[in-house]
Scaffold this active site. Structure first.
Site, mmCIF file in Angstrom:
data_model
loop_
_atom_site.group_PDB
_atom_site.id
_atom_site.type_symbol
_atom_site.label_atom_id
_atom_site.label_comp_id
_atom_site.label_asym_id
_atom_site.label_seq_id
_atom_site.Cartn_x
_atom_site.Cartn_y
_atom_site.Cartn_z
ATOM 1 N N ALA A 154 10.764 -29.205 36.165
ATOM 2 C CA ALA A 154 10.871 -29.894 34.863
ATOM 3 C C ALA A 154 12.118 -30.774 34.764
ATOM 4 C CB ALA A 154 10.882 -28.857 33.736
ATOM 5 N N LEU B 25 13.956 -23.484 29.195
ATOM 6 C CA LEU B 25 14.203 -23.305 30.631
ATOM 7 C C LEU B 25 15.332 -22.313 30.870
ATOM 8 C CD1 LEU B 25 14.185 -26.829 32.329
ATOM 9 C CD2 LEU B 25 12.351 -25.162 32.166
ATOM 10 N N TYR C 292 7.806 -23.476 36.595
ATOM 11 C CA TYR C 292 8.006 -23.549 38.037
ATOM 12 C C TYR C 292 7.610 -22.198 38.613
ATOM 13 C CZ TYR C 292 10.289 -26.199 41.793
ATOM 14 O OH TYR C 292 10.561 -26.970 42.896
ATOM 15 N N GLY D 5 9.118 -24.607 30.188
ATOM 16 C CA GLY D 5 9.506 -23.235 30.524
ATOM 17 C C GLY D 5 8.543 -22.263 29.869
ATOM 18 N N ALA D 6 7.219 -22.510 30.075
ATOM 19 C CA ALA D 6 6.185 -21.864 29.251
ATOM 20 C C ALA D 6 5.540 -20.640 29.883
ATOM 21 C CB ALA D 6 5.083 -22.891 28.939
ATOM 22 N N SER D 7 6.056 -20.148 31.012
ATOM 23 C CA SER D 7 5.291 -19.123 31.732
ATOM 24 C C SER D 7 5.789 -17.699 31.534
ATOM 25 C CB SER D 7 5.283 -19.449 33.225
ATOM 26 O OG SER D 7 6.605 -19.625 33.681
ATOM 27 N N TYR E 264 29.622 -13.769 28.923
ATOM 28 C CA TYR E 264 28.555 -14.645 28.422
ATOM 29 C C TYR E 264 29.095 -15.800 27.569
ATOM 30 C CZ TYR E 264 24.080 -16.438 27.269
ATOM 31 O OH TYR E 264 23.018 -17.305 27.179
ATOM 32 N N TYR F 227 22.002 -18.328 23.083
ATOM 33 C CA TYR F 227 22.357 -16.920 22.875
ATOM 34 C C TYR F 227 23.851 -16.827 22.606
ATOM 35 C CZ TYR F 227 22.690 -11.881 23.588
ATOM 36 O OH TYR F 227 22.916 -10.542 23.413
HETATM 37 P P1 NAD Z 1 12.665 -16.755 31.615
HETATM 38 O O1 NAD Z 1 13.319 -16.616 32.957
HETATM 39 O O2 NAD Z 1 11.759 -15.673 31.159
HETATM 40 O O3 NAD Z 1 11.804 -18.138 31.573
HETATM 41 C C1 NAD Z 1 12.268 -19.313 32.143
HETATM 42 C C2 NAD Z 1 11.149 -20.333 32.216
HETATM 43 O O4 NAD Z 1 11.677 -21.531 32.810
HETATM 44 C C3 NAD Z 1 9.946 -19.932 33.075
HETATM 45 O O5 NAD Z 1 8.762 -20.420 32.492
HETATM 46 C C4 NAD Z 1 10.197 -20.688 34.394
HETATM 47 O O6 NAD Z 1 9.022 -20.977 35.147
HETATM 48 C C5 NAD Z 1 10.810 -21.953 33.845
HETATM 49 N N1 NAD Z 1 11.600 -22.715 34.814
HETATM 50 C C6 NAD Z 1 12.737 -22.345 35.454
HETATM 51 N N2 NAD Z 1 13.168 -23.368 36.243
HETATM 52 C C7 NAD Z 1 12.288 -24.390 36.073
HETATM 53 C C8 NAD Z 1 12.189 -25.711 36.570
HETATM 54 N N3 NAD Z 1 13.087 -26.208 37.418
HETATM 55 N N4 NAD Z 1 11.143 -26.469 36.188
HETATM 56 C C9 NAD Z 1 10.194 -26.000 35.327
HETATM 57 N N5 NAD Z 1 10.254 -24.760 34.789
HETATM 58 C C10 NAD Z 1 11.290 -23.975 35.162
HETATM 59 O O7 NAD Z 1 13.832 -17.042 30.581
HETATM 60 P P2 NAD Z 1 14.110 -16.574 29.076
HETATM 61 O O8 NAD Z 1 14.974 -15.378 29.137
HETATM 62 O O9 NAD Z 1 12.865 -16.574 28.278
HETATM 63 O O10 NAD Z 1 15.060 -17.769 28.601
HETATM 64 C C11 NAD Z 1 14.555 -18.960 28.039
HETATM 65 C C12 NAD Z 1 15.641 -19.582 27.167
HETATM 66 O O11 NAD Z 1 15.976 -18.667 26.121
HETATM 67 C C13 NAD Z 1 16.945 -19.876 27.932
HETATM 68 O O12 NAD Z 1 17.528 -21.029 27.422
HETATM 69 C C14 NAD Z 1 17.798 -18.666 27.576
HETATM 70 O O13 NAD Z 1 19.188 -18.925 27.670
HETATM 71 C C15 NAD Z 1 17.370 -18.446 26.136
HETATM 72 N N6 NAD Z 1 17.667 -17.099 25.604
HETATM 73 C C16 NAD Z 1 17.372 -15.992 26.340
HETATM 74 C C17 NAD Z 1 17.713 -14.739 25.841
HETATM 75 C C18 NAD Z 1 17.443 -13.463 26.616
HETATM 76 O O14 NAD Z 1 18.005 -12.424 26.277
HETATM 77 N N7 NAD Z 1 16.602 -13.486 27.643
HETATM 78 C C19 NAD Z 1 18.305 -14.638 24.564
HETATM 79 C C20 NAD Z 1 18.540 -15.788 23.823
HETATM 80 C C21 NAD Z 1 18.211 -17.027 24.368
#
Ligand code: NAD
Length: 396
Positions: A114, A141, A76, A50-52, A237, A227
């Site tokens: 993934a 992810l 993805y 989930g690196a993008s 949530y 979270y």
């Molecule tokens: P985001 O949407 O910015 O990033 C998600 C990543 O997952 C992207 O790189 C995307 O390409 C990848 N992805 C999605 N489906 C995929 C698949 N099937 N195969 C491969 N890659 C896939 O999300 P984010 O907000 O950075 O969240 C990342 C994590 O952090 C999650 O577990 C989220 O619950 C957690 N989190 C988020 C927050 C927030 O406020 N955004 C707060 C705390 C924790």
């Protein structure tokens, strides 16, 4: 190749295009922030799932530019087709590769699902060929669905309360109106499906795979993100479907820690990160109104952090030494968000906010601007009237 003038196409929490130069500028700025905090020489190998975008991209940047690690990133994302731009995550990954190459840092990326066995097999092959065992696995992810690799069934996640229906304030992202929304409770199947998508099973599959293949280095760390959030979003949530999935992830991780400890002297953690504006969080009812308050409140308190600040804190203050955890064994990067004075101020504003006084209590304009910046728009210093090359090559 195709040059286009790229103007934002954004409605509500859906953006259908992205600006390559804006995305690049934002990646470079996160790299700069990381370099300013000092570049270590620990090196090593990091695998980021989930690196993008969001927390995963920030993690990859800190691993590479803060530690000097080689990185393998999975995501993805969609490349440009015809006159349609690529996704922001695709452009972010291209920009990351350019910067890594310039800095002489090894970087490989795999664009695919993934959750699938195929992508996992490609990761194993890439690690064997180019990198060797990983010492840091980051699992970041956020996905609305998962096709299970064994059953072939596709599970959809939902964002609903469990138990009683939820009623609360929310902001209409199109009109800026503060509305009361009621969301009906999830069915048992919806809860189970959300756990299938966002729970701990896939994280466990990644750890098992790397252990079985001998691709976790001695003393390796595996970290997944969770979270918790404030009272005002609990119904939707933490005690909702997504919260049940996060609980499953948090309950799975100590078992992984035990296995990693026994096998390679490694560690596994959940890191509870702060709420930040990402496409994933924009899609959750109630949360955007909370974020529109949280950012100005934390800025006023001098404690505001973007994903890159959080990830620098995770690596430098926790993973590089002995992580500090709560009673449940979780790293708490949400400590500043959950600080009593921050939450008291949010509660005060929450009780008072309505459509007419929105600007007094929340920074919705700032929220919208941050959201657009995720897609490379409204980034300072760019000339959006200039045509830009929208087809960019992602090294495979
Ligand atoms: P985001 O949407 O910015 O990033 C998600 C990543 O997952 C992207 O790189 C995307 O390409 C990848 N992805 C999605 N489906 C995929 C698949 N099937 N195969 C491969 N890659 C896939 O999300 P984010 O907000 O950075 O969240 C990342 C994590 O952090 C999650 O577990 C989220 O619950 C957690 N989190 C988020 C927050 C927030 O406020 N955004 C707060 C705390 C924790």
């Amino acid at each position: 190749m195709a040059k286009e003038i790229v103007q934002p196409r954004i409605r509500g929490f859906i953006a259908t295009n992205a600006h390559p130069e804006g995305c690049r500028a934002r990646v470079l700025s996160q790299i700069e922030t990381t370099r300013e905090l000092g570049v270590g020489d620990r090196g090593g190998n990091a695998l980021v799932v989930g690196a993008s975008t969001g927390y995963g991209l920030a993690s990859r940047i800190v691993a590479a530019f803060g530690r000097g690690a080689k990185t393998l990133g999975c995501f993805y994302e969609r490349p440009a087709t015809g006159r349609r731009t690529a996704t922001a995550g695709y452009y972010n990954a291209v920009a990351f590769h350019e910067a890594a190459e310039e800095a002489g840092l090894g970087a490989w990326s795999l664009n695919g699902d993934a959750f699938s066995d195929e992508l996992k097999a490609q990761v194993v092959a890439t690690l064997r060929e180019h990198m060797g065992p990983v010492d840091t696995l980051i699992y970041s992810l956020a996905s609305p669905r998962r096709t299970h690799p064994k059953t072939g069934l596709t599970h959809q996640s939902t964002l609903k309360p469990t138990g009683e229906p939820f009623t609360g304030k929310s902001i209409n992202l199109n009109t800026g109106a503060v509305e009361s929304v009621t969301i009906e409770s999830a069915s048992g199947v919806e809860v189970a499906d959300t756990i299938q998508v966002m729970g701990g099973e896939d994280f466990a599959l990644w750890v098992s795979l790397l252990l079985d293949e001998g691709l976790l280095a001695e003393g390796a760390d595996a970290v997944a993100y969770s979270y918790i959030g404030p009272k005002v979003t609990h119904g939707i949530y933490r005690s909702g479907t997504i919260g049940m999935a996060k609980l499953h992830l948090e309950e799975t991780t100590p078992h992984l820690a035990q296995r990693m400890g026994e096998a390679v002297g490694g560690r596994a953690y959940v890191s509870v990160n702060k709420g930040v504006i990402t496409p994933a969080s924009a899609a959750i009812p109630v949360v955007p109104l909370y974020m529109s308050m949280l950012y100005p409140v934390m800025r006023a308190a001098g404690t505001h952090e973007a994903p890159i600040d959080q990830m620098n804190r995770l690596f430098r203050e926790h993973l590089d030494g002995t992580p500090v955890t709560d009673d449940a064994g979780r790293i708490r990067l949400d400590d500043r968000e959950m600080a009593a004075e921050v939450q008291a101020e949010i509660a005060r504003r929450w009780a008072a906010v309505d459509t007419d006084n929105l600007a007094q209590y929340a920074d919705f304009r700032g929220y919208q601007s941050e959201f657009r910046q995720l897609f490379g728009f409204e980034v300072e210093g760019l000339d959006y009237g200039e045509p830009v090359e929208i087809e960019r090559v992602l090294p495979s």
